[in-house]
Design a protein around this motif. Structure first.
Motif, PDB file in Angstrom:
ATOM      1  N   ILE A 114      10.444  14.527  -1.478  1.00  0.00           N
ATOM      2  CA  ILE A 114      10.440  13.101  -1.830  1.00  0.00           C
ATOM      3  C   ILE A 114       9.022  12.577  -1.627  1.00  0.00           C
ATOM      4  O   ILE A 114       8.522  12.534  -0.509  1.00  0.00           O
ATOM      5  CB  ILE A 114      11.447  12.319  -0.965  1.00  0.00           C
ATOM      6  N   GLY A 115       8.328  12.161  -2.646  1.00  0.00           N
ATOM      7  CA  GLY A 115       6.939  11.713  -2.490  1.00  0.00           C
ATOM      8  C   GLY A 115       6.614  10.472  -3.249  1.00  0.00           C
ATOM      9  O   GLY A 115       5.447  10.113  -3.351  1.00  0.00           O
ATOM     10  N   CYS A 116       7.588   9.784  -3.840  1.00  0.00           N
ATOM     11  CA  CYS A 116       7.294   8.558  -4.598  1.00  0.00           C
ATOM     12  C   CYS A 116       8.311   7.496  -4.245  1.00  0.00           C
ATOM     13  O   CYS A 116       9.368   7.789  -3.703  1.00  0.00           O
ATOM     14  CB  CYS A 116       7.308   8.822  -6.113  1.00  0.00           C
ATOM     15  N   CYS A 117       7.958   6.297  -4.611  1.00  0.00           N
ATOM     16  CA  CYS A 117       8.832   5.127  -4.426  1.00  0.00           C
ATOM     17  C   CYS A 117       9.249   4.977  -2.970  1.00  0.00           C
ATOM     18  O   CYS A 117      10.423   4.758  -2.624  1.00  0.00           O
ATOM     19  CB  CYS A 117      10.071   5.211  -5.317  1.00  0.00           C
ATOM     20  N   ALA A 118       8.285   5.143  -2.033  1.00  0.00           N
ATOM     21  CA  ALA A 118       8.598   5.066  -0.611  1.00  0.00           C
ATOM     22  C   ALA A 118       8.560   3.627  -0.140  1.00  0.00           C
ATOM     23  O   ALA A 118       7.805   2.789  -0.640  1.00  0.00           O
ATOM     24  CB  ALA A 118       7.595   5.899   0.178  1.00  0.00           C
ATOM     25  N   ARG A 119       9.379   3.334   0.851  1.00  0.00           N
ATOM     26  CA  ARG A 119       9.382   1.998   1.472  1.00  0.00           C
ATOM     27  C   ARG A 119       8.048   1.772   2.180  1.00  0.00           C
ATOM     28  O   ARG A 119       7.508   2.685   2.824  1.00  0.00           O
ATOM     29  CB  ARG A 119      10.534   1.905   2.464  1.00  0.00           C
ATOM     30  N   GLU A 120       7.537   0.512   2.077  1.00  0.00           N
ATOM     31  CA  GLU A 120       6.265   0.180   2.716  1.00  0.00           C
ATOM     32  C   GLU A 120       6.357  -1.221   3.306  1.00  0.00           C
ATOM     33  O   GLU A 120       6.775  -2.165   2.632  1.00  0.00           O
ATOM     34  CB  GLU A 120       5.121   0.246   1.722  1.00  0.00           C
ATOM     35  N   VAL A 121       5.989  -1.325   4.555  1.00  0.00           N
ATOM     36  CA  VAL A 121       5.996  -2.614   5.257  1.00  0.00           C
ATOM     37  C   VAL A 121       4.541  -3.020   5.488  1.00  0.00           C
ATOM     38  O   VAL A 121       3.757  -2.247   6.050  1.00  0.00           O
ATOM     39  CB  VAL A 121       6.756  -2.518   6.591  1.00  0.00           C
ATOM     40  N   LEU A 122       4.198  -4.232   5.098  1.00  0.00           N
ATOM     41  CA  LEU A 122       2.817  -4.721   5.197  1.00  0.00           C
ATOM     42  C   LEU A 122       2.734  -5.928   6.115  1.00  0.00           C
ATOM     43  O   LEU A 122       3.529  -6.886   5.985  1.00  0.00           O
ATOM     44  CB  LEU A 122       2.270  -5.110   3.813  1.00  0.00           C
ATOM     45  N   VAL A 123       1.801  -5.882   7.029  1.00  0.00           N
ATOM     46  CA  VAL A 123       1.467  -7.018   7.906  1.00  0.00           C
ATOM     47  C   VAL A 123      -0.041  -7.237   7.797  1.00  0.00           C
ATOM     48  O   VAL A 123      -0.758  -6.369   7.281  1.00  0.00           O
ATOM     49  CB  VAL A 123       1.894  -6.744   9.368  1.00  0.00           C
ATOM     50  N   PRO A 124      -0.583  -8.347   8.289  1.00  0.00           N
ATOM     51  CA  PRO A 124      -2.022  -8.576   8.190  1.00  0.00           C
ATOM     52  C   PRO A 124      -2.813  -7.521   8.942  1.00  0.00           C
ATOM     53  O   PRO A 124      -2.352  -6.937   9.928  1.00  0.00           O
ATOM     54  CB  PRO A 124      -2.214  -9.959   8.820  1.00  0.00           C
ATOM     55  N   GLN A 125      -4.028  -7.320   8.469  1.00  0.00           N
ATOM     56  CA  GLN A 125      -4.932  -6.413   9.152  1.00  0.00           C
ATOM     57  C   GLN A 125      -5.410  -7.053  10.445  1.00  0.00           C
ATOM     58  O   GLN A 125      -5.718  -8.246  10.494  1.00  0.00           O
ATOM     59  CB  GLN A 125      -6.116  -6.099   8.220  1.00  0.00           C
TER      60      GLN A 125
END
Length: 610
Positions: free
Chosen positions: A20-31
Motif C-alpha cells: 500500500i503506497g498511495c492515498c495515505a491518510r495525512e494529518v497536518l498541523v502548523p510548523q
C-alpha cells in the motif's frame, strides 16, 4: 474518565510490505516551534486528508509537557465530552479551552488564556475510519510560552494644551490647533519580535473596546503607517502623522483639530512574531489611556461687541466706531486667523447691509463697493479691538452698522477654512442733512430753431439752504422720440459742467459739435451747433449741489431736475420750394426731349421718301 493516549498505527515498513503506497491518510498541523505569550490566546489548526470512511472525522488533542515528554495529557476531543484530563477539565468546562470544527476534516484548538504550564508538544490525533491503517494518524507541533514583558503607557511629558490635573488627564484644545499625544511602548522578549503601535479614539463616555475604539493612525509590524478610514484623507494631506522618537517613544500629531476629534484617546501596542511558515502572528497586545480630549469650537467662543453706542453727528464730521472680538480664542498665527469688517444698512432696510471696510486674515484693509476714493480707515488698535474711521461723514452714511468677525483654521497646505462667524448688535448712526433745496428752470432761447442753426438751451438754478462753500454742477440730458413717442431707453447725457468747473461732454444725437458753459453764477447753457433732424428730442437740465469736506472729498448734498424742453429742428420756407422746383424742371426736360424726338423722327421719314 481520562484518555489513555492515542492508538498507534502499524509501522510504515509493514504498510509498505502490504503493497500500500498511495492515498495515505495525512494529518497536518502548523510548523513549529510556535512562540506565544502567557495570558494571551492561541489557536492551533489541524486537518486530515487521504482518509476513508465518513467525511466527518474526529479529532483528539494531547499535550506532552517538557518535564514528562512521554506522558500524553488528554486535552479535548470532538467525540468524547469526558476525554479531558483533570488538569484541563475545568478550563474546558469554562470554555477557556475548546475545539472548533471548521469543516468535517478540519478543526482548530483554541486556548483563550495561556498559562506557563501549557508549554510543550501538542499532538492532534485522528481516530481511524479506514479499512486498514495507511499513512499518518497524528501531527505534532511544539508551543513555547513566553512571559508577558510588553509595556505601554502615556509618554511624559503630558500632551499639549490646557490640561486639568486628573488621571488620565483631561486636555482641552482649540479648534484648529494641533493635538499631540505621546506613547511609550517597549518589550524585553528574548525572541525577535516587532511592535505595532496605534492611536485610537473612543467617543466621550463610551466604553472602550474593539467595537467602540476608532483607529486614528498606526504603525504596522512592517513599519508602514496607516490611518483609520475617517482619518485617511488627513494623513494623505499631511495634517496627521505618526513619529517614532528613539526606540520606545511614539508620537501622534493631529493638526487642525475639529469638533469630531473630541473623545478618549488610547495607545495600543501589539507584539508580533514570525512563525516558521513565514506568517506573522500577534502574540501580545496592551492598551493605555492617554487623555480625555475636549475640542473647544470657535463657534461656541466667538463674540463681537461694538461701541460707543448710538451716534449723532453732522455732515463733514469724523465718525469712529469700535469693534471688540472676545472669547476664549487661540491667538492668530500658525493655526488660526481672523478677519473683521463693518457693514452698513440704511435705516429701515432689511439684512446686514453692504460692506464698508474690512481687514482680512493677513491684516490688509480694503473698502467695500461705493466707498472707493473716500478717506476711510480700518485698523487694529489693540489685540482684539478694531476701529472704523470715516474722516468726513455724509448724510448717506446714516444707517445701522454691524461688526462682522470671522474665524478661520488652517488646514493642509496652509489652506484656510472658515470655522465660525459672528455679528454684533446693530449700532444706529444718524448724520444730519444739509437742508439744500434746488430748483431748475430750462428753456430754448429764441423759441423756434431751424436746421443748420445753433440751438441754445438755458438753465437757471435757485438754491435754498446749505453750508458755505456750496458748489453747483449741471448736466444736460436728452430723450429721443421713436415713431412719434419718447423712447423707453434711459436719458442720454449730452454734456455738463461739474462742481469743479470742468466741462464733460457726452454724445450728441446728431453727432455735431456741442458746447456747455457757465454763463452766470447759477446759469448754464448748452449749444448744439449745426442743428440736424437727428437732434430732435426732449431735453432737460439736472443740477446738483456739492459739499467739499476737510479731507477734500466731495459728496452730493442735493439734486433737482428741470421741466422738459422740446427741440424740433424746423425746415426753412425756401427749402420747401426747392424740391418741387427740381421736380418740375425734371418733368419739363423729359417732355421737351420727347417732343423733339418725335419731330425729328417724322422729318427724317419724309426726307427718305423724296
Amino acid at each position: 474518565m481520562g484518555a489513555l493516549g492515542p492508538k498507534l498505527p502499524p509501522p510504515l515498513p509493514l504498510l509498505l510490505m502490504l503493497g500500500i503506497g498511495c492515498c495515505a491518510r495525512e494529518v497536518l498541523v502548523p510548523q513549529g516551534p510556535l512562540y506565544r505569550v502567557a495570558g494571551t490566546a492561541v489557536s492551533i489548526s489541524c486537518n486530515v486528508s487521504g482518509y476513508e470512511g465518513s467525511a466527518q472525522q474526529d479529532f483528539e488533542w494531547f499535550l506532552y509537557r517538557p518535564e514528562a515528554p512521554e506522558a500524553a495529557l488528554g486535552i479535548i476531543s470532538t467525540r468524547d465530552t469526558r476525554f479531558s484530563y483533570a488538569v484541563f477539565g475545568p478550563r474546558v468546562a469554562a470554555g477557556d479551552v475548546q475545539v472548533q470544527r471548521l469543516q468535517g476534516d478540519a478543526v482548530v484548538l483554541k486556548i483563550s488564556r495561556l498559562q506557563a504550564q501549557d508549554a510543550g508538544i501538542y499532538e492532534c490525533y485522528t481516530p481511524s475510519t479506514d479499512a486498514r491503517y495507511l499513512g499518518s494518524y497524528s501531527g505534532k507541533v511544539e508551543l513555547r510560552v513566553l512571559p508577558d514583558l510588553l509595556q505601554v503607557s502615556a509618554s511624559p511629558p503630558g500632551p499639549r494644551g490646557r490640561q486639568a490635573p486628573t488621571s488620565p488627564p483631561r486636555l482641552t484644545v482649540h479648534e484648529g490647533q494641533e493635538l499631540a499625544l505621546g506613547c511609550l511602548a517597549r518589550t524585553s522578549t528574548q525572541k525577535h519580535t516587532h511592535l505595532a503601535v496605534s492611536f485610537g479614539r473612543a467617543v466621550p463616555e463610551a466604553p472602550v473596546g474593539r467595537a467602540t475604539l476608532q483607529e486614528v493612525v498606526g504603525l504596522r509590524p512592517d513599519l508602514a503607517v496607516d490611518a483609520g478610514a475617517p482619518y485617511a484623507a488627513r494623513l494623505a494631506a499631511g495634517e496627521l502623522r505618526l513619529d517614532k522618537e528613539g526606540s520606545e517613544r511614539y508620537r501622534m500629531v493631529l493638526g487642525g483639530a475639529q469638533a469630531d476629534d473630541a473623545g478618549t484617546y488610547h495607545c495600543t501596542a501589539a507584539e508580533w512574531i514570525q512563525d516558521p511558515d513565514g506568517s506573522w502572528a500577534q502574540i501580545a497586545e496592551k492598551r493605555a489611556v492617554l487623555a480625555h480630549v475636549d475640542v473647544q469650537t470657535l463657534a461656541s467662543q466667538l463674540a463681537v461687541t461694538v461701541g460707543p453706542g448710538e451716534r449723532r453727528i453732522g455732515p463733514g464730521e469724523p465718525l469712529e466706531l469700535l469693534c471688540n472680538v472676545s472669547g476664549a480664542l487661540p491667538p492668530p498665527g500658525r493655526h488660526a486667523a481672523y478677519s473683521v469688517g463693518w457693514e452698513m444698512a440704511p435705516a429701515g432696510a432689511p439684512g446686514p447691509g453692504r460692506l464698508v471696510a474690512q481687514l482680512d486674515t493677513e491684516g490688509v484693509g480694503s473698502l467695500g463697493p461705493g466707498y472707493e476714493g473716500r478717506h476711510i480707515a480700518m485698523e487694529k488698535v489693540a489685540s482684539r479691538t478694531y476701529r472704523l474711521r470715516l474722516e468726513a461723514a455724509r448724510p448717506g452714511d446714516a444707517g445701522t452698522y454691524r461688526c462682522l468677525a470671522k474665524a478661520y483654521v488652517r488646514g493642509s497646505g496652509a489652506r484656510l477654512r472658515e470655522a465660525a462667524s459672528a455679528r454684533s448688535r446693530p449700532l444706529p448712526v444718524h448724520v444730519r442733512e444739509e437742508g439744500v433745496v434746488l430748483e431748475a428752470v430750462a428753456w430754448l432761447a429764441g423759441g423756434a430753431v431751424y436746421r443748420g442753426e445753433t440751438a441754445s438751451l438755458l438753465c437757471n438754478i435757485s438754491v435754498r439752504g446749505g453750508p458755505p462753500g456750496l458748489r453747483l454742477a449741471a448736466s444736460w440730458w436728452v430723450e429721443r422720440p421713436e415713431e412719434g413717442e419718447l423712447s423707453s431707453a434711459p436719458a442720454q447725457l449730452v454734456g455738463g459742467v461739474g462742481q469743479d468747473g470742468v466741462a464733460e461732454l457726452g454724445v450728441r444725437p446728431g453727432g455735431g459739435p456741442v458746447s456747455v458753459e457757465l454763463v452766470g453764477p447759477r446759469s448754464h447753457r448748452l449749444r448744439l451747433h449745426g442743428l440736424g433732424p437727428e437732434d430732435e428730442g426732449v431735453y432737460h437740465c439736472a443740477p446738483s449741489a456739492w459739499v467739499q469736506h476737510a479731507d477734500y472729498s466731495w459728496y452730493q448734498a442735493g439734486s433737482a431736475r428741470s421741466g422738459p424742453v422740446t427741440v424740433y429742428p424746423y425746415t426753412h420756407a425756401l427749402d420747401t420750394l426747392f424740391v418741387p422746383l427740381l421736380v418740375g424742371a425734371g418733368v419739363a426736360l423729359v417732355i421737351g426731349a420727347t417732343i423733339l424726338g418725335s419731330i425729328t423722327c417724322c422729318f427724317m421719314k419724309r426726307l427718305r421718301k423724296r
